[in-house]
Structures are given as structure tokens and as C-alpha cells.
Design an enzyme around this catalytic site. Structure first.
Site, PDB file in Angstrom:
ATOM      1  N   CYS A  60      -5.501  -3.145   2.265  1.00 45.78           N
ATOM      2  CA  CYS A  60      -5.329  -3.139   3.713  1.00 45.78           C
ATOM      3  C   CYS A  60      -6.649  -3.327   4.476  1.00 45.78           C
ATOM      4  CB  CYS A  60      -4.607  -1.860   4.124  1.00 45.78           C
ATOM      5  SG  CYS A  60      -3.900  -1.905   5.805  1.00 45.78           S
ATOM      6  N   GLU A  95       0.837  -1.204   0.000  1.00 48.63           N
ATOM      7  CA  GLU A  95       0.000   0.000   0.000  1.00 48.63           C
ATOM      8  C   GLU A  95       0.873   1.257   0.000  1.00 48.63           C
ATOM      9  OE1 GLU A  95      -3.543   1.902   2.865  1.00 48.63           O
ATOM     10  OE2 GLU A  95      -2.350   0.188   3.547  1.00 48.63           O
ATOM     11  N   LYS A 145      -9.254   2.632  -2.355  1.00 45.17           N
ATOM     12  CA  LYS A 145      -9.596   2.119  -1.035  1.00 45.17           C
ATOM     13  C   LYS A 145     -10.920   2.707  -0.567  1.00 45.17           C
ATOM     14  CE  LYS A 145      -7.307   1.307   3.431  1.00 45.17           C
ATOM     15  NZ  LYS A 145      -6.062   1.544   4.202  1.00 45.17           N
TER      16      LYS A 145
END
Length: 259
Positions: free
Chosen positions: A144, A42, A110
Site C-alpha cells: 500500500c 493488504e 510494511k
């Protein structure tokens, strides 16, 4: 079946060129090892802990950073997934890009930002599915914290992916240890898919990372795992056929649809 390489990477905060050079070295090694795909963490292009510099370094999906990744991919014959800060007008997203040579890049943004740090820098995207095909496999992307919400993984599993690629920036500590040692394998098992969860190495000015990257299989086993936070490249085979017995014996998605 596909051989993949995953880079538990020590990013240099704020130094895009140094981080691209690390990815290029890994891509060269991945190609030599017979991998068709390289996964990096990430925000590895800017460094996760770069703070406000991330905003200044954010680029569009057709910016120089993505073009550099495409060139690395093309030169080495290896597709790449890597995290970067994506600018879209006034907004900045915590994004991951899939590049395969000079083909059109595929971007995932995300949806679940973690903590005040991320919320101060990024705009969340609505939950979405980004699926690419490579080497005969369907691959989804999350970033994540997204993987910690079972709905996100299940949505991609229902879409028919063989594996989910998850660049992450998991911090050191008890929660991080639990996520790496238990949650990733559970997500793989309950959806009968592979999950590649690839973290940062070491520490930066703001965060110490857990490392502990792992690639979990449909039966909940680990086909590759790090048990430290050192920078390293590891290879794994993604072969759904090897786990056909587990997939047939634990038909969660089929039985979910018949409920």
C-alpha cells in the site's frame, strides 16, 4: 512470461476462516485460468478494518494462517501473495507473505504505516527488499502506502525485479483516485517494471475502499484494471519481452548509474 490472477477481495472483518475460504475459491479459479500466481489485498486474512481484533488474530510466520495458505497453494499449483497481521514476540507487523506450495514462506513487513489507525496497531519495519523468483521472473513486494514513496520502488528496480506486487487497502476518495489512476502507472514507467496494485472491494465497519486495482506495465499502460470496487478476479500476462522497446528507449536505471 507468467500469467497472474489478482483478487479484488471483499474481506470479512475478524473472520479468518471466511477470508481463507475466499482465497481458496480464487486459487481454484486462478489455476483453472492458467495462472501461476494469485495476489490478494493488504491484511485480507483478518480484514483491514478489524481494529483491535487484528492484534488478537495476529500470527507468527509459521502459524496456522500461513500453513493454510501453503496448503491452498500446494493443492492448486498456484503461488499466493496475501496480506496478514504478523506477530513477532510482543510486536505486530502489517505484513505480506509469498507462499509457493510448502516451500519456506517469504515475508515482507510494511515500512511506511499510514495514519493513526495503522500506527496504533503495528510496528513499522525498516525499508527492505524482499525478492522472490517465480516462472523465470524476479518479483518484489511492497504494501500500500510503501509504493507512494518512489525510493521504495526504485530500490527494488535497482535490485533487478521484473514486477512489484503491492497488496493494498486504498480508501475511496480523491487521493485514492489519483493514486490508482496516475501514480501506479508513473511508478511503473519511471522504473520500467510491472506493478500489480491489488485493493479491497466494498467496505467494512471502518473503511470504504476505492477498489480500482490495476496492473501497470513498463510503458505506463494498464494490462489489467478494475474501475469499480466490486469483488472480482482478473487475469493478466506479465511479459517483459513485450515491452522491450519501452525498456530500451527509457533507460532510467542505466542512466541513473552513469550520472
Amino acid at each position: 512470461m507468467m500469467r497472474i490472477a489478482a483478487l479484488q477481495m471483499q474481506s470479512v472483518t475478524g473472520d479468518v476462516q471466511a477470508n481463507l475460504a475466499s482465497i481458496e475459491r480464487a486459487a481454484i479459479e486462478a489455476a483453472r485460468g492458467g495462472a501461476g500466481l494469485l495476489i490478494a489485498p493488504e491484511l485480507c486474512i483478518t480484514g483491514y478494518g478489524a481494529g483491535d481484533a487484528i492484534t488478537a488474530l495476529a500470527e507468527t510466520a509459521n502459524g496456522d494462517q500461513i500453513k493454510a495458505l501453503q496448503a491452498i497453494s500446494s493443492a492448486n499449483g498456484v503461488a499466493i501473495v496475501a496480506g496478514f497481521a504478523e506477530r513477532d514476540g510482543a510486536d505486530v507487523y502489517n505484513s505480506a507473505v509469498f507462499v509457493n506450495g510448502h516451500a519456506e514462506p517469504v515475508i515482507y513487513r510494511k515500512s511506511h504505516l499510514y495514519g493513526d489507525y495503522e500506527r496504533s496497531l503495528f510496528k513499522p519495519e525498516r525499508p527492505s527488499s524482499r525478492v522472490v523468483e517465480l516462472g523465470g521472473l524476479k518479483l518484489g513486494m511492497l504494501i500500500c502506502y510503501d509504493v507512494e514513496f518512489p525510493e521504495n520502488v526504485r530500490r527494488l528496480a535497482i535490485a533487478g525485479v521484473d514486477a512489484i506486487l503491492v497488496p493494498t487497502a486504498l480508501p475511496a476518495g480523491p487521493s485514492g483516485t489519483f493514486i490508482a489512476n496516475h501514480m501506479i502507472q508513473t511508478r511503473a514507467f519511471e522504473n520500467q517494471i510491472f506493478i500489480a496494485y491489488i485493493n479491497h472491494a466494498g467496505a467494512d465497519e471502518r473503511f470504504t475502499f476505492a477498489g480500482n486495482s490495476r496492473i501497470a506495465a513498463p510503458d505506463g499502460s494498464l494490462v489489467a484494471a478494475w474501475n469499480d470496487n466490486l469483488e472480482r478476479l482478473i487475469f493478466a500476462e506479465i511479459d517483459p519481452g513485450t515491452f522491450a522497446t519501452s525498456i530500451a528507449g527509457n533507460p532510467y536505471l542505466k542512466d541513473l548509474g552513469s550520472a
